[in-house]
Design an enzyme around this catalytic site. Structure first.
Site, PDB file in Angstrom:
ATOM      1  N   ASN A 108       0.859  -1.183   0.000  1.00 26.49           N
ATOM      2  CA  ASN A 108       0.000   0.000   0.000  1.00 26.49           C
ATOM      3  C   ASN A 108       0.898   1.236   0.000  1.00 26.49           C
ATOM      4  OD1 ASN A 108      -1.746   2.193   1.050  1.00 26.49           O
ATOM      5  ND2 ASN A 108      -3.242   0.535   1.243  1.00 26.49           N
ATOM      6  N   HIS A 109       0.576   2.205  -0.812  1.00 26.43           N
ATOM      7  CA  HIS A 109       1.412   3.403  -0.942  1.00 26.43           C
ATOM      8  C   HIS A 109       1.177   4.459   0.143  1.00 26.43           C
ATOM      9  CE1 HIS A 109       2.195   2.806  -5.551  1.00 26.43           C
ATOM     10  NE2 HIS A 109       2.969   2.053  -4.798  1.00 26.43           N
TER      11      HIS A 109
END
Length: 173
Positions: free
Chosen positions: A40-41
């Site tokens: 997940n960024h």
């Protein structure tokens, strides 16, 4: 299918901006941490924007986030879902978080950003109709989820820069 529950908000009294997800994914629920999936960024973006990167221990990330005036929460308090995808949430199982109390308690919150379409849709469908009033600006950002693979980290950074500015083009409700 088991009922899953979101986390308490990460917030301090001086919060001015609320970032909302829909419901934590499986990796986050197992870890007890927002955005725990390493693909997940979210924390990579926050690392660049405010120094709350994934290299820091989780409590320090939250401290940097809240110290910069940001709050973090989810639209849904609970729901039934198999896996991590928002599309797997059983609509009839949804219970939203109590935003009336949250926004009354944290009156400094002027902006709400949604981490993806599912968070915004859930907020508009399940929260806005029961709020006595809403004076915050609302803005949907592209989901930082690994399921949103068409967005590179740079493309996310470009879109999420708005967190650190004030764009009058954001929709007001």
């Amino acid at each position: 299918m088991a009922l899953i529950h979101s986390f308490p908000p990460a917030v301090t009294p001086d919060a001015h901006t609320l970032i909302l997800g829909s419901m934590p994914g499986d990796a986050s629920l197992r870890a007890g941490e927002y955005y725990a999936n390493p693909r997940n960024h979210f924390w990579k973006i926050l690392g660049v924007l405010i120094g709350a990167g994934p290299d820091l221990p989780y409590p320090e990330r939250l401290s940097k986030l809240t110290g910069a005036g940001f709050a973090l929460w989810d639209v849904l308090q609970s729901c039934e879902r198999q896996g991590s995808l928002d599309s797997s949430i059983i609509p009839s199982s949804i219970t939203p978080n109590d935003f009336t109390t949250f926004l009354t308690t944290y009156r400094g919150v002027q902006r709400i950003f949604f981490n993806g379409t599912a968070a915004e849709t859930a907020f508009r469908r399940h929260v806005i109709p029961v709020l006595p009033s809403l004076s915050c600006s609302l803005c949907r950002l592209p989901s930082t989820s690994p399921a949103n693979a068409r967005f590179t980290l740079q493309r996310h950074l470009d879109a999420w820069q708005i967190l650190c500015g004030d764009d009058p083009a954001r929709q007001r409700v």
